[in-house]
Scaffold this active site. Structure first.
Site, PDB file in Angstrom:
ATOM      1  N   ASP A  95      -6.248   0.881   3.659  1.00  0.00           N
ATOM      2  CA  ASP A  95      -5.880   0.821   2.241  1.00  0.00           C
ATOM      3  C   ASP A  95      -6.105  -0.562   1.646  1.00  0.00           C
ATOM      4  O   ASP A  95      -6.687  -0.699   0.579  1.00  0.00           O
ATOM      5  CB  ASP A  95      -4.422   1.276   2.030  1.00  0.00           C
ATOM      6  N   ILE A  96      -5.635  -1.606   2.337  1.00  0.00           N
ATOM      7  CA  ILE A  96      -5.640  -2.926   1.723  1.00  0.00           C
ATOM      8  C   ILE A  96      -5.844  -4.015   2.764  1.00  0.00           C
ATOM      9  O   ILE A  96      -5.355  -3.919   3.888  1.00  0.00           O
ATOM     10  CB  ILE A  96      -4.328  -3.153   0.923  1.00  0.00           C
ATOM     11  N   ASP A  98      -4.872  -7.669   3.257  1.00  0.00           N
ATOM     12  CA  ASP A  98      -3.934  -8.651   2.717  1.00  0.00           C
ATOM     13  C   ASP A  98      -4.182  -9.969   3.462  1.00  0.00           C
ATOM     14  O   ASP A  98      -5.052 -10.746   3.075  1.00  0.00           O
ATOM     15  CB  ASP A  98      -2.518  -8.100   2.873  1.00  0.00           C
ATOM     16  N   GLY A 100      -5.293  -9.884   6.511  1.00  0.00           N
ATOM     17  CA  GLY A 100      -6.402  -9.536   7.399  1.00  0.00           C
ATOM     18  C   GLY A 100      -5.997  -9.401   8.858  1.00  0.00           C
ATOM     19  O   GLY A 100      -6.800  -9.012   9.698  1.00  0.00           O
ATOM     20  N   THR A 102      -3.988  -7.299  10.344  1.00  0.00           N
ATOM     21  CA  THR A 102      -3.986  -5.925  10.852  1.00  0.00           C
ATOM     22  C   THR A 102      -5.397  -5.493  11.233  1.00  0.00           C
ATOM     23  O   THR A 102      -5.628  -5.007  12.350  1.00  0.00           O
ATOM     24  CB  THR A 102      -3.409  -4.953   9.792  1.00  0.00           C
ATOM     25  N   LYS A 126      -6.838  -8.380  -1.263  1.00  0.00           N
ATOM     26  CA  LYS A 126      -6.059  -9.483  -1.858  1.00  0.00           C
ATOM     27  C   LYS A 126      -6.664 -10.797  -1.399  1.00  0.00           C
ATOM     28  O   LYS A 126      -6.245 -11.358  -0.397  1.00  0.00           O
ATOM     29  CB  LYS A 126      -4.606  -9.425  -1.361  1.00  0.00           C
ATOM     30  N   ASP A 154       2.442   2.231  -0.233  1.00  0.00           N
ATOM     31  CA  ASP A 154       3.864   2.497  -0.419  1.00  0.00           C
ATOM     32  C   ASP A 154       4.675   1.229  -0.557  1.00  0.00           C
ATOM     33  O   ASP A 154       4.248   0.138  -0.171  1.00  0.00           O
ATOM     34  CB  ASP A 154       4.415   3.275   0.782  1.00  0.00           C
TER      35      ASP A 154
HETATM   36  P1  IMP Z   1      -2.461  -7.543   6.562  1.00  0.00           P
HETATM   37  O1  IMP Z   1      -2.371  -7.386   8.053  1.00  0.00           O
HETATM   38  O2  IMP Z   1      -1.657  -8.715   6.075  1.00  0.00           O
HETATM   39  O3  IMP Z   1      -3.850  -7.522   6.014  1.00  0.00           O
HETATM   40  O4  IMP Z   1      -1.637  -6.328   5.975  1.00  0.00           O
HETATM   41  C1  IMP Z   1      -2.174  -5.141   5.819  1.00  0.00           C
HETATM   42  C2  IMP Z   1      -1.114  -4.060   5.682  1.00  0.00           C
HETATM   43  O5  IMP Z   1       0.072  -4.495   4.982  1.00  0.00           O
HETATM   44  C3  IMP Z   1      -1.710  -2.978   4.850  1.00  0.00           C
HETATM   45  O6  IMP Z   1      -2.408  -2.036   5.640  1.00  0.00           O
HETATM   46  C4  IMP Z   1      -0.501  -2.393   4.159  1.00  0.00           C
HETATM   47  O7  IMP Z   1       0.078  -1.415   4.991  1.00  0.00           O
HETATM   48  C5  IMP Z   1       0.468  -3.549   4.017  1.00  0.00           C
HETATM   49  N1  IMP Z   1       0.376  -4.168   2.676  1.00  0.00           N
HETATM   50  C6  IMP Z   1      -0.112  -5.389   2.363  1.00  0.00           C
HETATM   51  N2  IMP Z   1      -0.040  -5.634   1.049  1.00  0.00           N
HETATM   52  C7  IMP Z   1       0.499  -4.524   0.490  1.00  0.00           C
HETATM   53  C8  IMP Z   1       0.811  -4.152  -0.875  1.00  0.00           C
HETATM   54  O8  IMP Z   1       0.618  -4.890  -1.849  1.00  0.00           O
HETATM   55  N3  IMP Z   1       1.341  -2.911  -1.031  1.00  0.00           N
HETATM   56  C9  IMP Z   1       1.577  -2.053  -0.007  1.00  0.00           C
HETATM   57  N4  IMP Z   1       1.296  -2.358   1.275  1.00  0.00           N
HETATM   58  C10 IMP Z   1       0.764  -3.589   1.523  1.00  0.00           C
HETATM   59 MG    MG Z   2      -1.491  -0.204   6.329  1.00  0.00          MG
END
Ligand code: IMP
Ligand code: MG
Length: 173
Positions: A95-96, A98, A100, A102, A126, A154
């Site tokens: 989905d997103i 953020d 990175g 994950t 983002k 969510d």
């Molecule tokens: P990352 O590992 O920081 O890139 O986080 C990724 C995960 O955090 C995404 O797959 C989402 O599940 C969750 N996430 C990050 N930002 C948002 C947001 O603005 N809304 C909802 N979920 C988010």
């Molecule tokens: Mg996610």
């Protein structure tokens, strides 16, 4: 909630992404790996506009956000057999992007299966929050550092069903 992208905006952008993917993956052995639960709507719509034969797998990633997060604390649970990805052209759909972290952890895990290629597609990126050298190979929209919901995303399990994407918080809050 502030509307960011309507379902029409998303559909238009997905058509473009689908054409790009259809070109890039023509004659390839594509397996889409969808990251539950946030990517379900994006995955369902994207695979229909790509229009290529493909296989579909799922994984679940749980991150412990707000704590002292390190990649080792991200749990990646593959729901199918990881060996099914061997020799395949694998596209991770999330989905997103953020921080990175994950996707970085998911890539590390899926590489163990020795895919022929491994790329990433996210609906939202983002750009201000990136904490790795990784960038998504395909993305729908770049967004500022706002918490967003809808179209699969969510807040505490709510809002996933909304057909568009909304910013939940106010800028700077
Ligand atoms: P990352 O590992 O920081 O890139 O986080 C990724 C995960 O955090 C995404 O797959 C989402 O599940 C969750 N996430 C990050 N930002 C948002 C947001 O603005 N809304 C909802 N979920 C988010
Ligand atoms: Mg996610």
């Amino acid at each position: 909630m502030q509307p960011l992208f309507s379902s029409d905006d998303i559909a238009r952008r997905l058509t473009e992404m689908g054409q790009q993917l259809a070109n890039d993956y023509a004659e390839r052995r594509l397996t889409v790996v969808s990251v539950l639960s946030g990517a379900i709507l994006f995955t369902a719509d994207l695979i229909r506009v790509v229009g290529l034969p493909l296989k579909l797998e799922f994984l679940r990633a749980s991150s412990y956000r707000g704590t002292a997060t390190s990649p080792g604390e991200l749990q990646v649970e593959c729901l199918g057999d990881l060996s099914a990805l061997a020799g395949r052209d694998v596209l991770i759909v999330d989905d997103i992007f953020d921080t990175g972290r994950t996707l970085e952890r998911i890539i590390e895990r899926l590489n163990e299966a020795r895919p022929r290629s491994l790329k990433t597609a996210v609906l939202l990126w983002k750009t201000e929050r990136r904490q790795t050298s990784l960038v998504p190979d395909y993305y729908g929209f770049q967004i500022p550092d706002r918490f967003v919901v809808g179209y699969g995303l969510d807040f505490d399990g709510d809002y996933r069903h909304l057909p568009g994407v909304y910013a939940l918080d106010e800028p700077g809050s």
